[in-house]
Design an enzyme around this catalytic site. Sequence first.
Site, short mmCIF file in Angstrom:
data_model
loop_
_atom_site.label_atom_id
_atom_site.label_comp_id
_atom_site.label_asym_id
_atom_site.label_seq_id
_atom_site.Cartn_x
_atom_site.Cartn_y
_atom_site.Cartn_z
N CYS A 54 51.77 86.72 42.15
CA CYS A 54 50.67 87.00 41.22
C CYS A 54 51.18 87.72 39.97
CB CYS A 54 49.60 87.85 41.89
SG CYS A 54 49.09 87.23 43.49
N CYS B 205 48.32 79.31 43.40
CA CYS B 205 46.92 79.54 43.80
C CYS B 205 45.92 78.94 42.84
CB CYS B 205 46.67 81.04 43.89
SG CYS B 205 46.93 81.81 42.28
FE1 FES Z 1 46.36 83.81 42.44
FE2 FES Z 1 47.11 86.20 42.93
S1 FES Z 1 46.36 84.79 44.36
S2 FES Z 1 47.25 85.17 41.05
#
Ligand code: FES
Length: 122
Positions: free
Chosen positions: A102, A33
């Site tokens: 995450c 992400c």
């Molecule tokens: Fe990036 Fe959770 S979406 S660390």
Amino acid sequence: MYSEKVLEHFNNPKNMGEMEDADAVGIVGNPVCGDLMHIYIKVKKNKIEDISFQTFGCAAAIATSSMITELAKGKKIEDAMNITRKDVADALDGLPPIKMHCSNLAAEGLHEAIRIYKSHQK
Ligand code: FES
């Protein structure tokens, strides 16, 4: 979709903020992400005397950082090195499956900080 514990740590994170006199800082990014985390540690007598974090990321990343600081504080560095992402997720009563990635950041950030600390000791 988040457990109450996740929301609690997200809304009221523990040990958040930069540590100016840290002995080491682990900086890790999440390739999935693009989020970023800094974990600061202060070590005394082989124990994590103080720890804090800065996280530029999602709610799960903030909650897992907050939780890992609580899990690691006061632990011997060898024991802190053994904290896994599963330990962090379990301590938060689980994370939604799509958010498990995450929790990598928190464990990796802590391990990276310890590795850097150790490399300075040689
Ligand atoms: Fe990036 Fe959770 S979406 S660390």
